[in-house]
Scaffold this motif. Structure first.
Motif, mmCIF file in Angstrom:
data_model
loop_
_atom_site.group_PDB
_atom_site.id
_atom_site.type_symbol
_atom_site.label_atom_id
_atom_site.label_comp_id
_atom_site.label_asym_id
_atom_site.label_seq_id
_atom_site.Cartn_x
_atom_site.Cartn_y
_atom_site.Cartn_z
ATOM 1 N N ILE A 86 0.881 -1.178 0.000
ATOM 2 C CA ILE A 86 0.000 0.000 0.000
ATOM 3 C C ILE A 86 0.914 1.222 0.000
ATOM 4 C CG2 ILE A 86 -1.805 1.253 1.226
ATOM 5 C CD1 ILE A 86 -2.469 -1.437 2.637
ATOM 6 N N ILE A 87 1.126 1.819 -1.186
ATOM 7 C CA ILE A 87 2.099 2.908 -1.289
ATOM 8 C C ILE A 87 1.418 4.267 -1.402
ATOM 9 C CG2 ILE A 87 3.893 1.421 -2.240
ATOM 10 C CD1 ILE A 87 3.228 2.585 -5.006
ATOM 11 N N HIS A 88 2.171 5.311 -1.044
ATOM 12 C CA HIS A 88 1.709 6.702 -1.119
ATOM 13 C C HIS A 88 0.428 6.940 -0.328
ATOM 14 C CE1 HIS A 88 4.824 7.057 -4.058
ATOM 15 N NE2 HIS A 88 4.214 6.242 -4.892
ATOM 16 N N CYS A 89 0.337 6.320 0.813
ATOM 17 C CA CYS A 89 -0.875 6.420 1.630
ATOM 18 C C CYS A 89 -0.480 6.422 3.107
ATOM 19 C CB CYS A 89 -1.785 5.239 1.304
ATOM 20 S SG CYS A 89 -3.496 5.528 1.744
ATOM 21 N N ALA A 90 0.495 7.247 3.454
ATOM 22 C CA ALA A 90 1.046 7.254 4.814
ATOM 23 C C ALA A 90 -0.004 7.652 5.839
ATOM 24 C CB ALA A 90 2.238 8.202 4.893
ATOM 25 N N ALA A 91 0.071 6.993 6.996
ATOM 26 C CA ALA A 91 -0.833 7.287 8.107
ATOM 27 C C ALA A 91 -0.144 6.849 9.388
ATOM 28 C CB ALA A 91 -2.154 6.563 7.930
ATOM 29 N N ARG A 92 -0.582 7.433 10.503
ATOM 30 C CA ARG A 92 0.059 7.107 11.781
ATOM 31 C C ARG A 92 -0.915 7.333 12.929
ATOM 32 N NH1 ARG A 92 5.297 10.378 13.100
ATOM 33 N NH2 ARG A 92 6.246 8.621 12.069
ATOM 34 N N ILE A 93 -0.843 6.439 13.879
ATOM 35 C CA ILE A 93 -1.435 6.647 15.194
ATOM 36 C C ILE A 93 -0.236 6.666 16.124
ATOM 37 C CG2 ILE A 93 -2.913 5.739 17.017
ATOM 38 C CD1 ILE A 93 -4.643 4.493 14.803
ATOM 39 N N GLU A 94 0.094 7.846 16.603
ATOM 40 C CA GLU A 94 1.333 8.077 17.355
ATOM 41 C C GLU A 94 1.532 7.049 18.459
ATOM 42 O OE1 GLU A 94 4.869 9.665 17.675
ATOM 43 O OE2 GLU A 94 3.433 10.611 16.324
ATOM 44 N N GLY A 95 2.696 6.428 18.435
ATOM 45 C CA GLY A 95 3.073 5.488 19.476
ATOM 46 C C GLY A 95 2.604 4.058 19.266
ATOM 47 N N GLU A 138 2.216 2.758 12.316
ATOM 48 C CA GLU A 138 2.627 3.669 11.248
ATOM 49 C C GLU A 138 2.644 2.915 9.926
ATOM 50 O OE1 GLU A 138 6.298 6.516 9.775
ATOM 51 O OE2 GLU A 138 6.475 5.436 11.663
ATOM 52 N N LEU A 139 2.051 3.531 8.903
ATOM 53 C CA LEU A 139 2.145 3.053 7.530
ATOM 54 C C LEU A 139 2.893 4.126 6.770
ATOM 55 C CD1 LEU A 139 1.314 0.978 5.333
ATOM 56 C CD2 LEU A 139 -0.709 2.403 4.941
ATOM 57 N N ASN A 140 4.103 3.813 6.261
ATOM 58 C CA ASN A 140 4.873 4.844 5.562
ATOM 59 C C ASN A 140 4.545 4.861 4.073
ATOM 60 O OD1 ASN A 140 6.495 2.872 4.290
ATOM 61 N ND2 ASN A 140 8.165 3.105 5.749
ATOM 62 N N ASP A 141 5.073 5.852 3.351
ATOM 63 C CA ASP A 141 4.776 6.013 1.922
ATOM 64 C C ASP A 141 5.219 4.828 1.075
ATOM 65 O OD1 ASP A 141 3.348 8.393 1.771
ATOM 66 O OD2 ASP A 141 5.148 9.626 1.737
ATOM 67 N N ALA A 142 6.204 4.062 1.543
ATOM 68 C CA ALA A 142 6.692 2.894 0.801
ATOM 69 C C ALA A 142 5.840 1.652 1.077
ATOM 70 C CB ALA A 142 8.145 2.619 1.167
ATOM 71 N N GLY A 143 4.876 1.756 2.000
ATOM 72 C CA GLY A 143 3.976 0.648 2.266
ATOM 73 C C GLY A 143 4.340 -0.210 3.456
ATOM 74 N N ARG A 144 5.343 0.203 4.227
ATOM 75 C CA ARG A 144 5.715 -0.589 5.401
ATOM 76 C C ARG A 144 4.811 -0.226 6.579
ATOM 77 N NH1 ARG A 144 11.700 -1.975 6.884
ATOM 78 N NH2 ARG A 144 11.194 -3.354 5.136
ATOM 79 N N LEU A 145 4.124 -1.237 7.088
ATOM 80 C CA LEU A 145 3.287 -1.097 8.273
ATOM 81 C C LEU A 145 4.122 -1.520 9.470
ATOM 82 C CD1 LEU A 145 0.436 -0.701 9.600
ATOM 83 C CD2 LEU A 145 0.133 -3.175 9.265
ATOM 84 N N THR A 146 4.307 -0.619 10.432
ATOM 85 C CA THR A 146 5.043 -0.918 11.657
ATOM 86 C C THR A 146 4.079 -0.813 12.821
ATOM 87 O OG1 THR A 146 7.079 -0.019 10.718
ATOM 88 C CG2 THR A 146 7.002 -0.286 13.119
ATOM 89 N N VAL A 147 4.037 -1.880 13.625
ATOM 90 C CA VAL A 147 3.190 -1.914 14.813
ATOM 91 C C VAL A 147 4.121 -1.992 16.019
ATOM 92 C CG1 VAL A 147 1.248 -3.039 15.940
ATOM 93 C CG2 VAL A 147 1.465 -3.171 13.458
#
Length: 87
Positions: A29-38, A41-50
């Motif tokens: 999922i690219i170019h769709c960055a979003a974050r819930i602080e802490g 995070e979904l970055n523009d390259a599509g990496r989802l970090t939990v």
């Protein structure tokens, strides 16, 4: 699909699960960055970090919580939480 590997989590007495160490997955999922602080995070390259400490309810409907599908349930819940937060 690239991931940081298996997830480390614990089952909670009150139901659901808690992530014990940060985990990531490349979603595509690219170019769709979003974050819930802490937490997520979904970055523009599509990496989802939990992040460690995140809580989720496991798999839904007819899918049984098993070690082989817990990562999918975690990614699903985190992505839907980002979607709901963006409204």
């Amino acid at each position: 699909m690239n991931t940081s590997g298996p997830i480390k989590y614990r089952k909670l007495k009150e139901g659901g699960y808690q992530l014990l160490a940060d985990w990531w997955v490349d979603t595509g999922i690219i170019h769709c960055a979003a974050r819930i602080e802490g937490f997520i995070e979904l970055n523009d390259a599509g990496r989802l970090t939990v992040s460690a400490g995140y809580r989720w309810d496991g798999c839904s409907f007819i899918v049984i919580d098993r070690s082989g599908n817990m990562r999918a349930g975690l990614a699903h819940d985190a992505l839907y939480q980002l979607l709901r937060a963006s409204k």
